[in-house]
Write a protein that holds these residues in place. Structure first.
Motif, PDB file in Angstrom:
ATOM      1  N   UNK A  50     -19.973  -8.653 -16.250  1.00  0.00           N
ATOM      2  CA  UNK A  50     -20.540  -9.887 -15.715  1.00  0.00           C
ATOM      3  C   UNK A  50     -20.785 -10.831 -16.883  1.00  0.00           C
ATOM      4  N   UNK A  55     -21.916  -5.770  -6.680  1.00  0.00           N
ATOM      5  CA  UNK A  55     -20.714  -5.431  -5.922  1.00  0.00           C
ATOM      6  C   UNK A  55     -20.124  -6.624  -5.178  1.00  0.00           C
ATOM      7  N   UNK A  77     -16.279 -11.663  -7.795  1.00  0.00           N
ATOM      8  CA  UNK A  77     -16.530 -12.234  -9.118  1.00  0.00           C
ATOM      9  C   UNK A  77     -17.072 -13.655  -9.028  1.00  0.00           C
ATOM     10  N   UNK A  78     -16.603 -14.421  -8.023  1.00  0.00           N
ATOM     11  CA  UNK A  78     -17.071 -15.804  -7.871  1.00  0.00           C
ATOM     12  C   UNK A  78     -18.565 -15.846  -7.615  1.00  0.00           C
ATOM     13  N   UNK A  79     -19.054 -14.946  -6.753  1.00  0.00           N
ATOM     14  CA  UNK A  79     -20.476 -14.914  -6.437  1.00  0.00           C
ATOM     15  C   UNK A  79     -21.286 -14.552  -7.678  1.00  0.00           C
ATOM     16  N   UNK A  80     -20.720 -13.680  -8.517  1.00  0.00           N
ATOM     17  CA  UNK A  80     -21.427 -13.296  -9.746  1.00  0.00           C
ATOM     18  C   UNK A  80     -21.551 -14.481 -10.697  1.00  0.00           C
ATOM     19  N   UNK A  81     -20.449 -15.238 -10.815  1.00  0.00           N
ATOM     20  CA  UNK A  81     -20.483 -16.409 -11.684  1.00  0.00           C
ATOM     21  C   UNK A  81     -21.592 -17.345 -11.217  1.00  0.00           C
TER      22      UNK A  81
END
Lengths: 294, 350
Positions: free
Chosen positions: A35, A90, A93-97
């Protein structure tokens, strides 16, 4: 050699050390859980404000309050992991950014709301009074004491981080989790606690960087933006997850930023354009960065 | 993935209703704030859709789309100021320039994946920002103001040819909706064509797509070319609406992020996600700004940041994923966490 070049090389290497320490935290988090912390610059800003307020309220010099700032930031890192990052671990990746980006925006705006957008500085910190604030290294070549001490502290913190990761059982556990989360869990390593620890250490690194910067840099809510941008470049340049890469890339960026405009005869206003161009040129040849594994 | 499209007559009716509402309400509600909000919705929905072609369909995350927006805005503005060229022609020049830039950067940049790609796109836009801030020829950090079109008596006037309207915001509303319509149609056609299939294949598994014969590099580039041309066109329109461009606004990281955010909030990869995202996010942002953002306290941004975190945590699939939540479960999935986890890792590694 020309004195201005020597001066520039020294200044570039010194600021590069601090960049490297900021980037090391980012790299550690990425290595551990893949992340990117887009709130990293705001962590730096919080650390600088922590130094500022301890000086403003209790006349504690940034150097004296450094351990407190580092400890506070360790807590901020752990909290960020517990309250936000674990919930998107989980997710796509977009949501993590956007989770960490939202946190960064929230922290920056909160700082502006609470403490206004004013530029502040710590007047006459201890380091600026040592030896008149600068050391002469020959005619026309000077090193600022705050900058020198900041770089030394950053180097020490970096060395300790390296020892912690490479030479201790805790570091081994961190590496194991970075390598393979579920296998590490089967070996009895609590991945969740390692993530807490990783975020704590990363935030403490940036906390130390903020505390040493507070002695000679302006302090304002968006101070972290440029540092963070450089840190992303440094981590990608060095290779995501590589601490050694962060060190070398950090110093490279510091040098390019200050020396390259001088050598190429380009106005210093373009220094970040040069840094970003260097990054793009390197990843063209090595898409995984200098020391990246993949 | 299962085809979840509504039956054709229903879709067409829904579409007709949406278009009907969009066309009639600006006439019925003749209010400047309302018109301004509609224009912003049109602009951001179109920008997000252009981003979606690359980021949503093909899964190539760009956090630097502002570079094409800025190229579009600056090209038409400079041609207007220095050569008195109509913004219509300026828009074409801007789109062409953006596509040339896309060609130059596309091939090298697409060798990167995941976070490396995102950071490379940030770096590119930041280079453009620094250059435009320091070049006197393009107005430097202060930017460029566009001249107001005047009639014979020297009064500000409206002109379709000069794409400037000083008496009412209404033409801008329809232009914004028109631009949105164009981008939406482009995206729909792409989505239904073989290009859309190829892009989705690349998104799902680039290696597998290449193995079955999808020319990965070429189709990523096609997506980027279309995305960049659309973004540049919107840039020209934006410059004509504000009659002012400055580097920080059109090249800044915050614009690039907002573009991606609107698409992601709505639902990246879905055809109506970007529109939905803009309809929800833009009025919300405008309202918090006007209600809470006074005196530079940034309280609106505090709320905005919180909101982004809440969306990322609770609705990471975006608004178009909402119906899934309320749909009765038909099948119980076995161990849902593990596949999601590996999928994420795959997408980052690839």
């Amino acid at each position: 050699m020309d004195a201005t070049i020597v001066q520039a090389v020294l200044s570039g290497a010194l600021i590069g050390m601090i960049y490297a320490l900021i980037a090391a935290g980012l790299s550690l988090i990425f290595g551990l859980m893949e992340i990117v912390n887009f709130a990293h610059g705001e962590f730096l800003m919080l650390a600088m404000f922590s130094s500022f307020w301890m000086w403003e309220l209790w006349r504690l010099d940034p150097l004296a309050s450094l351990p407190i700032t580092a400890a506070l930031m360790f807590g901020v890192g752990v909290l960020t992991n517990r309250l936000l990052v674990m919930r998107v671990l989980n997710a796509p990746a977009l949501a993590q950014i956007f989770a960490t980006f939202g946190l960064g925006l929230f922290l920056r705006a909160s700082a502006q709301y609470l403490w206004t957008a004013d530029f502040r500085a710590i007047q006459d910190p201890f380091l600026s009074r040592v030896a008149g604030g600068r050391i002469a290294l020959g005619r026309d070549v000077f090193i600022g004491v705050p900058q020198l001490v900041a770089a030394v502290i950053a180097a020490v913190a970096f060395a300790l981080l390296g020892l912690l990761i490479r030479r201790t059982r805790l570091g081994l556990a961190l590496q194991a989790v970075a390598e393979d989360r579920s296998t590490a869990a089967l070996m009895g390593i609590p991945a969740g606690r390692m993530f807490d620890l990783g975020w704590g250490i990363a935030a403490a690194c940036v906390g130390i960087a903020g505390a040493v910067l507070a002695s000679f840099y302006y302090i304002y809510p968006s101070v972290g933006v440029t540092f963070a941008l450089l840190a992303y470049i440094i981590v990608a340049l060095g290779g995501f997850g590589s601490i050694t890469g962060a060190l070398i890339a950090g110093i490279m960026v510091g040098l390019v930023e200050i020396v390259a405009p001088l050598l190429l005869g380009i106005p210093p206003a373009y220094k970040y354009a040069l840094v970003f161009t260097l990054y793009l040129l390197v990843v063209l040849v090595r898409p995984q960065g200098l020391f990246g594994r993949y | 993935m299962l085809d979840r499209r509504l039956p054709a007559p229903l879709t067409l009716t829904a579409l007709a209703v949406v278009i009907g509402i969009l066309v009639t309400t600006p006439l019925l509600i003749n209010n400047n704030v309302f018109h301004h909000t509609l224009i912003l919705i049109g602009i951001y929905a179109a920008l997000a859709q252009a981003w979606n072609i690359l980021g949503g369909f093909a899964g190539q995350i760009s956090l630097g789309n502002a570079i094409f927006f800025g190229i579009g805005a600056y090209t038409s503005s400079l041609l207007l100021v220095r050569a008195q060229l109509s913004p219509w022609l300026g828009a074409l020049a801007g789109m062409a320039l953006a596509m040339v830039l896309a060609l130059l950067i596309g091939y090298p940049v697409f060798r990167l994946a995941g976070h490396y790609l995102a950071i490379a796109t940030i770096a590119l836009a930041e280079i453009a920002l620094v250059v435009f801030q320091n070049l006197e020829f393009v107005g430097g950090a202060a930017g460029i103001s566009l001249p107001i079109t005047r009639d014979m008596q020297g009064r500000p006037t409206d002109s379709w040819w000069m794409l400037q309207f000083n008496s009412s915001k209404l033409p801008y509303v329809y232009l914004a909706l028109g631009v949105l319509g164009v981008v939406q149609v482009v995206a729909t056609l792409l989505d239904r064509s073989w290009i859309g299939f190829f892009l989705r294949a690349i998104k799902n598994d680039q290696t597998a797509a290449a193995a079955i014969g999808v020319p990965v590099a070429r189709y990523k580039l096609i997506a980027l070319l279309i995305s960049s041309a659309c973004t540049a066109l919107i840039g020209t329109f934006y410059a004509q609406y504000l009659l002012f461009v400055d580097p920080e606004t059109v090249f800044g990281l915050s614009l690039s992020v907002l573009i991606a955010l609107v698409a992601i909030l709505g639902g990246a990869g879905s055809l109506w996600g970007p529109f939905l995202g803009a309809v929800v996010l833009i009025p919300l942002a405008e309202a918090t700004r006007s209600q809470l953002g006074g005196r530079g306290t940034a309280f609106d941004l505090v709320i905005y940041g919180l909101l982004i975190m809440v969306i990322a945590v609770f609705q990471p699939a975006g608004l178009t994923g909402l119906p899934e939540r309320f749909r009765p479960r038909q099948r119980t999935s076995v161990a849902p966490a593990a596949p999601a986890d590996t999928q994420m890792e795959e997408s980052l590694r690839s």
